[in-house]
Design a protein around this motif. Structure first.
Motif, PDB file in Angstrom:
ATOM      1  N   SER A   1       0.834  -1.210   0.000  1.00  0.00           N
ATOM      2  CA  SER A   1       0.000   0.000   0.000  1.00  0.00           C
ATOM      3  C   SER A   1       0.867   1.259   0.000  1.00  0.00           C
ATOM      4  O   SER A   1       0.587   2.215  -0.727  1.00  0.00           O
ATOM      5  CB  SER A   1      -0.922   0.011   1.215  1.00  0.00           C
ATOM      6  OG  SER A   1      -1.822  -1.060   1.166  1.00  0.00           O
ATOM      7  N   LEU A   2       1.913   1.259   0.807  1.00  0.00           N
ATOM      8  CA  LEU A   2       2.832   2.393   0.820  1.00  0.00           C
ATOM      9  C   LEU A   2       3.552   2.527  -0.516  1.00  0.00           C
ATOM     10  O   LEU A   2       3.728   3.633  -1.036  1.00  0.00           O
ATOM     11  CB  LEU A   2       3.857   2.235   1.946  1.00  0.00           C
ATOM     12  CG  LEU A   2       3.341   2.366   3.372  1.00  0.00           C
ATOM     13  CD1 LEU A   2       4.430   2.003   4.358  1.00  0.00           C
ATOM     14  CD2 LEU A   2       2.835   3.767   3.621  1.00  0.00           C
ATOM     15  N   ALA A   3       3.961   1.387  -1.077  1.00  0.00           N
ATOM     16  CA  ALA A   3       4.691   1.408  -2.346  1.00  0.00           C
ATOM     17  C   ALA A   3       3.825   1.968  -3.473  1.00  0.00           C
ATOM     18  O   ALA A   3       4.286   2.796  -4.260  1.00  0.00           O
ATOM     19  CB  ALA A   3       5.189   0.003  -2.692  1.00  0.00           C
ATOM     20  N   VAL A   4       2.572   1.532  -3.566  1.00  0.00           N
ATOM     21  CA  VAL A   4       1.709   2.036  -4.646  1.00  0.00           C
ATOM     22  C   VAL A   4       1.354   3.503  -4.409  1.00  0.00           C
ATOM     23  O   VAL A   4       1.196   4.265  -5.366  1.00  0.00           O
ATOM     24  CB  VAL A   4       0.455   1.150  -4.838  1.00  0.00           C
ATOM     25  CG1 VAL A   4      -0.581   1.369  -3.757  1.00  0.00           C
ATOM     26  CG2 VAL A   4      -0.154   1.383  -6.209  1.00  0.00           C
ATOM     27  N   ALA A   5       1.272   3.934  -3.158  1.00  0.00           N
ATOM     28  CA  ALA A   5       1.014   5.348  -2.875  1.00  0.00           C
ATOM     29  C   ALA A   5       2.188   6.213  -3.349  1.00  0.00           C
ATOM     30  O   ALA A   5       1.981   7.284  -3.938  1.00  0.00           O
ATOM     31  CB  ALA A   5       0.764   5.555  -1.389  1.00  0.00           C
ATOM     32  N   VAL A   6       3.400   5.754  -3.118  1.00  0.00           N
ATOM     33  CA  VAL A   6       4.584   6.488  -3.566  1.00  0.00           C
ATOM     34  C   VAL A   6       4.671   6.476  -5.088  1.00  0.00           C
ATOM     35  O   VAL A   6       4.943   7.505  -5.714  1.00  0.00           O
ATOM     36  CB  VAL A   6       5.856   5.901  -2.913  1.00  0.00           C
ATOM     37  CG1 VAL A   6       7.112   6.422  -3.588  1.00  0.00           C
ATOM     38  CG2 VAL A   6       5.880   6.208  -1.425  1.00  0.00           C
ATOM     39  N   ARG A   7       4.410   5.319  -5.707  1.00  0.00           N
ATOM     40  CA  ARG A   7       4.440   5.256  -7.171  1.00  0.00           C
ATOM     41  C   ARG A   7       3.365   6.144  -7.785  1.00  0.00           C
ATOM     42  O   ARG A   7       3.554   6.726  -8.845  1.00  0.00           O
ATOM     43  CB  ARG A   7       4.283   3.805  -7.654  1.00  0.00           C
ATOM     44  CG  ARG A   7       5.495   2.949  -7.369  1.00  0.00           C
ATOM     45  CD  ARG A   7       5.490   1.644  -8.145  1.00  0.00           C
ATOM     46  NE  ARG A   7       4.250   0.912  -8.129  1.00  0.00           N
ATOM     47  CZ  ARG A   7       3.912  -0.010  -7.239  1.00  0.00           C
ATOM     48  NH1 ARG A   7       4.751  -0.325  -6.272  1.00  0.00           N
ATOM     49  NH2 ARG A   7       2.754  -0.633  -7.328  1.00  0.00           N
ATOM     50  N   ARG A   8       2.237   6.276  -7.096  1.00  0.00           N
ATOM     51  CA  ARG A   8       1.175   7.170  -7.586  1.00  0.00           C
ATOM     52  C   ARG A   8       1.632   8.625  -7.532  1.00  0.00           C
ATOM     53  O   ARG A   8       1.359   9.406  -8.439  1.00  0.00           O
ATOM     54  CB  ARG A   8      -0.097   6.971  -6.753  1.00  0.00           C
ATOM     55  CG  ARG A   8      -1.238   7.843  -7.170  1.00  0.00           C
ATOM     56  CD  ARG A   8      -1.813   7.422  -8.516  1.00  0.00           C
ATOM     57  NE  ARG A   8      -2.671   8.478  -9.015  1.00  0.00           N
ATOM     58  CZ  ARG A   8      -2.514   9.076 -10.184  1.00  0.00           C
ATOM     59  NH1 ARG A   8      -1.580   8.690 -11.014  1.00  0.00           N
ATOM     60  NH2 ARG A   8      -3.313  10.044 -10.555  1.00  0.00           N
ATOM     61  N   LEU A   9       2.344   9.001  -6.468  1.00  0.00           N
ATOM     62  CA  LEU A   9       2.900  10.349  -6.397  1.00  0.00           C
ATOM     63  C   LEU A   9       3.900  10.575  -7.525  1.00  0.00           C
ATOM     64  O   LEU A   9       3.950  11.655  -8.119  1.00  0.00           O
ATOM     65  CB  LEU A   9       3.563  10.589  -5.034  1.00  0.00           C
ATOM     66  CG  LEU A   9       2.611  10.769  -3.855  1.00  0.00           C
ATOM     67  CD1 LEU A   9       3.380  10.804  -2.551  1.00  0.00           C
ATOM     68  CD2 LEU A   9       1.777  12.016  -4.018  1.00  0.00           C
TER      69      LEU A   9
ATOM     70  N   VAL B   1      -4.030  17.084   0.916  1.00  0.00           N
ATOM     71  CA  VAL B   1      -3.069  17.372  -0.155  1.00  0.00           C
ATOM     72  C   VAL B   1      -2.771  16.078  -0.912  1.00  0.00           C
ATOM     73  O   VAL B   1      -2.764  16.047  -2.147  1.00  0.00           O
ATOM     74  CB  VAL B   1      -1.784  17.990   0.415  1.00  0.00           C
ATOM     75  CG1 VAL B   1      -0.737  18.173  -0.672  1.00  0.00           C
ATOM     76  CG2 VAL B   1      -2.077  19.307   1.116  1.00  0.00           C
ATOM     77  N   LEU B   2      -2.533  14.983  -0.167  1.00  0.00           N
ATOM     78  CA  LEU B   2      -2.269  13.696  -0.809  1.00  0.00           C
ATOM     79  C   LEU B   2      -3.462  13.246  -1.636  1.00  0.00           C
ATOM     80  O   LEU B   2      -3.295  12.774  -2.766  1.00  0.00           O
ATOM     81  CB  LEU B   2      -1.917  12.636   0.227  1.00  0.00           C
ATOM     82  CG  LEU B   2      -0.526  12.732   0.838  1.00  0.00           C
ATOM     83  CD1 LEU B   2      -0.355  11.697   1.936  1.00  0.00           C
ATOM     84  CD2 LEU B   2       0.537  12.560  -0.222  1.00  0.00           C
ATOM     85  N   LEU B   3      -4.662  13.363  -1.106  1.00  0.00           N
ATOM     86  CA  LEU B   3      -5.856  12.977  -1.862  1.00  0.00           C
ATOM     87  C   LEU B   3      -5.981  13.785  -3.151  1.00  0.00           C
ATOM     88  O   LEU B   3      -6.339  13.242  -4.197  1.00  0.00           O
ATOM     89  CB  LEU B   3      -7.111  13.143  -1.006  1.00  0.00           C
ATOM     90  CG  LEU B   3      -7.346  12.068   0.042  1.00  0.00           C
ATOM     91  CD1 LEU B   3      -8.507  12.455   0.957  1.00  0.00           C
ATOM     92  CD2 LEU B   3      -7.615  10.739  -0.615  1.00  0.00           C
ATOM     93  N   PHE B   4      -5.671  15.071  -3.074  1.00  0.00           N
ATOM     94  CA  PHE B   4      -5.725  15.912  -4.275  1.00  0.00           C
ATOM     95  C   PHE B   4      -4.758  15.380  -5.332  1.00  0.00           C
ATOM     96  O   PHE B   4      -5.110  15.270  -6.504  1.00  0.00           O
ATOM     97  CB  PHE B   4      -5.398  17.366  -3.916  1.00  0.00           C
ATOM     98  CG  PHE B   4      -5.317  18.257  -5.109  1.00  0.00           C
ATOM     99  CD1 PHE B   4      -6.474  18.672  -5.758  1.00  0.00           C
ATOM    100  CD2 PHE B   4      -4.085  18.665  -5.603  1.00  0.00           C
ATOM    101  CE1 PHE B   4      -6.400  19.493  -6.877  1.00  0.00           C
ATOM    102  CE2 PHE B   4      -4.009  19.480  -6.718  1.00  0.00           C
ATOM    103  CZ  PHE B   4      -5.170  19.897  -7.352  1.00  0.00           C
ATOM    104  N   TRP B   5      -3.539  15.031  -4.934  1.00  0.00           N
ATOM    105  CA  TRP B   5      -2.563  14.515  -5.896  1.00  0.00           C
ATOM    106  C   TRP B   5      -2.948  13.130  -6.396  1.00  0.00           C
ATOM    107  O   TRP B   5      -2.739  12.799  -7.557  1.00  0.00           O
ATOM    108  CB  TRP B   5      -1.167  14.485  -5.282  1.00  0.00           C
ATOM    109  CG  TRP B   5      -0.559  15.853  -5.157  1.00  0.00           C
ATOM    110  CD1 TRP B   5      -0.808  16.947  -5.921  1.00  0.00           C
ATOM    111  CD2 TRP B   5       0.418  16.256  -4.199  1.00  0.00           C
ATOM    112  NE1 TRP B   5      -0.052  18.007  -5.507  1.00  0.00           N
ATOM    113  CE2 TRP B   5       0.715  17.618  -4.454  1.00  0.00           C
ATOM    114  CE3 TRP B   5       1.068  15.630  -3.153  1.00  0.00           C
ATOM    115  CZ2 TRP B   5       1.639  18.342  -3.708  1.00  0.00           C
ATOM    116  CZ3 TRP B   5       1.982  16.342  -2.412  1.00  0.00           C
ATOM    117  CH2 TRP B   5       2.265  17.680  -2.688  1.00  0.00           C
ATOM    118  N   TRP B   6      -3.492  12.294  -5.519  1.00  0.00           N
ATOM    119  CA  TRP B   6      -3.845  10.928  -5.918  1.00  0.00           C
ATOM    120  C   TRP B   6      -4.993  10.882  -6.925  1.00  0.00           C
ATOM    121  O   TRP B   6      -5.107   9.921  -7.673  1.00  0.00           O
ATOM    122  CB  TRP B   6      -4.174  10.087  -4.698  1.00  0.00           C
ATOM    123  CG  TRP B   6      -2.973   9.701  -3.880  1.00  0.00           C
ATOM    124  CD1 TRP B   6      -1.692   9.578  -4.306  1.00  0.00           C
ATOM    125  CD2 TRP B   6      -2.961   9.374  -2.500  1.00  0.00           C
ATOM    126  NE1 TRP B   6      -0.875   9.203  -3.269  1.00  0.00           N
ATOM    127  CE2 TRP B   6      -1.638   9.060  -2.137  1.00  0.00           C
ATOM    128  CE3 TRP B   6      -3.936   9.308  -1.517  1.00  0.00           C
ATOM    129  CZ2 TRP B   6      -1.266   8.693  -0.856  1.00  0.00           C
ATOM    130  CZ3 TRP B   6      -3.568   8.941  -0.234  1.00  0.00           C
ATOM    131  CH2 TRP B   6      -2.242   8.633   0.096  1.00  0.00           C
TER     132      TRP B   6
END
Length: 139
Positions: A85-93, A114-119
């Protein structure tokens, strides 16, 4: 990207923090994680439902034990899925042109917004510092 392809991709890149992840991969894996934890909670509660003693002699410690023992399976599932989950969140960023270190903004008040906006932003169509656009690289 379909639900199955997203789950397979995230689990095959279990701890891969480099590269990019499209929006569909990130959100489908989020749904999978949520469903897996709910299923684990239901299974754990069902397994222990026959052993829960009810009555007037129950203490607060017994109630705490029942809560902890019911969530053991959920805890195992959560621990197994936290790294992908952390890895895919970073790759999404990375996919929206941000550094993975921006994930740490989560620890700032209102940083989740802020994270939700970027995701939810669409992928950058051109190659960036983290590689080719994921759907173009796959095809």
């Amino acid at each position: 990207m379909t639900f199955g392809a997203a789950v397979q991709s995230c689990l095959s890149k279990y701890a891969t923090f480099s590269g990019r992840a499209p929006r569909s991969e990130f959100w489908w894996f989020w749904v999978f994680t949520l469903l897996a934890e709910i299923a684990a909670l239901v299974v754990s509660a069902t397994l222990l439902s026959g052993s829960v003693v009810t009555g007037s002699a129950t203490s607060s410690m017994q109630g705490w034990f029942v809560f902890v023992s019911q969530s053991w399976l959920t805890g195992i599932v959560h621990l197994a899925l936290i790294l992908p989950s952390l890895a895919v969140a970073v790759r999404r960023l990375h996919d929206v042109g941000r550094s993975g270190w921006w994930f740490l903004i989560l620890f700032v008040p209102f940083g989740i917004f802020v994270l939700l906006f970027w995701w939810v932003q669409p992928s950058e169509r051109e190659p960036n510092a983290h590689g080719l656009p994921p759907l173009l690289a796959a095809g």
